[in-house]
Design a protein around this motif. Sequence first.
Motif, PDB file in Angstrom:
ATOM      1  N   ARG A 147       0.807  -1.220   0.000  1.00  0.00           N
ATOM      2  CA  ARG A 147       0.000   0.000   0.000  1.00  0.00           C
ATOM      3  C   ARG A 147       0.847   1.280   0.000  1.00  0.00           C
ATOM      4  O   ARG A 147       0.373   2.330  -0.421  1.00  0.00           O
ATOM      5  CB  ARG A 147      -0.981  -0.003   1.165  1.00  0.00           C
ATOM      6  CG  ARG A 147      -0.358   0.126   2.533  1.00  0.00           C
ATOM      7  CD  ARG A 147      -1.378  -0.158   3.631  1.00  0.00           C
ATOM      8  NE  ARG A 147      -0.820  -0.024   4.958  1.00  0.00           N
ATOM      9  CZ  ARG A 147      -0.068  -0.942   5.568  1.00  0.00           C
ATOM     10  NH1 ARG A 147       0.195  -2.096   4.959  1.00  0.00           N
ATOM     11  NH2 ARG A 147       0.389  -0.722   6.783  1.00  0.00           N
ATOM     12  N   HIS A 148       2.110   1.192   0.440  1.00  0.00           N
ATOM     13  CA  HIS A 148       2.979   2.369   0.456  1.00  0.00           C
ATOM     14  C   HIS A 148       4.040   2.302  -0.653  1.00  0.00           C
ATOM     15  O   HIS A 148       4.933   3.158  -0.688  1.00  0.00           O
ATOM     16  CB  HIS A 148       3.666   2.508   1.817  1.00  0.00           C
ATOM     17  CG  HIS A 148       2.696   2.659   2.948  1.00  0.00           C
ATOM     18  ND1 HIS A 148       1.821   3.713   3.048  1.00  0.00           N
ATOM     19  CD2 HIS A 148       2.437   1.871   4.024  1.00  0.00           C
ATOM     20  CE1 HIS A 148       1.072   3.585   4.125  1.00  0.00           C
ATOM     21  NE2 HIS A 148       1.429   2.465   4.735  1.00  0.00           N
ATOM     22  N   GLN A 190       1.348  -0.833  -6.690  1.00  0.00           N
ATOM     23  CA  GLN A 190       0.003  -0.873  -6.113  1.00  0.00           C
ATOM     24  C   GLN A 190      -1.020  -1.328  -7.157  1.00  0.00           C
ATOM     25  O   GLN A 190      -1.923  -2.103  -6.841  1.00  0.00           O
ATOM     26  CB  GLN A 190      -0.384   0.488  -5.548  1.00  0.00           C
ATOM     27  CG  GLN A 190       0.399   0.853  -4.302  1.00  0.00           C
ATOM     28  CD  GLN A 190      -0.026   2.189  -3.737  1.00  0.00           C
ATOM     29  OE1 GLN A 190      -1.196   2.535  -3.796  1.00  0.00           O
ATOM     30  NE2 GLN A 190       0.923   2.927  -3.198  1.00  0.00           N
TER      31      GLN A 190
END
Length: 130
Positions: free
Chosen positions: A99-100, A106
Amino acid sequence: MGKKLMTARRRAHRSAVFSGLALTGMGVLHFVRPEGFDALVPEQLPGTPRQWTLGSGCAELATGALLLVPATRRIGGAAAAALFVGVWPGNIKMAWDWRHEPASKQVISLGRLPLQIPMIASAVKIVRNA
């Protein structure tokens, strides 16, 4: 035999061969490059990630073989549907873990989630039309 049934069986045959070859290839990758698969194993599962990677690799090889042999195709379709449902939590974990990461990663991790649905549907069609 009706034309629709013959067409459905032909599609199921092609899907079974494609899925069988894909699962066989992925099964081999679990043994050749296990590190990437280890990272997908949810921490809540007992045992080590490597045990799950090797076990799922065996399951993919066995399921692929079942799909490639016409006499075992129906059970192979059922096994494939179960396998595709079973690996979904790993794809969810990947999306969460990434997610980062950069947007490109992503997109890959999130894109895998809905792709399970047509894979499961295809496996069910193989069961019905084998």
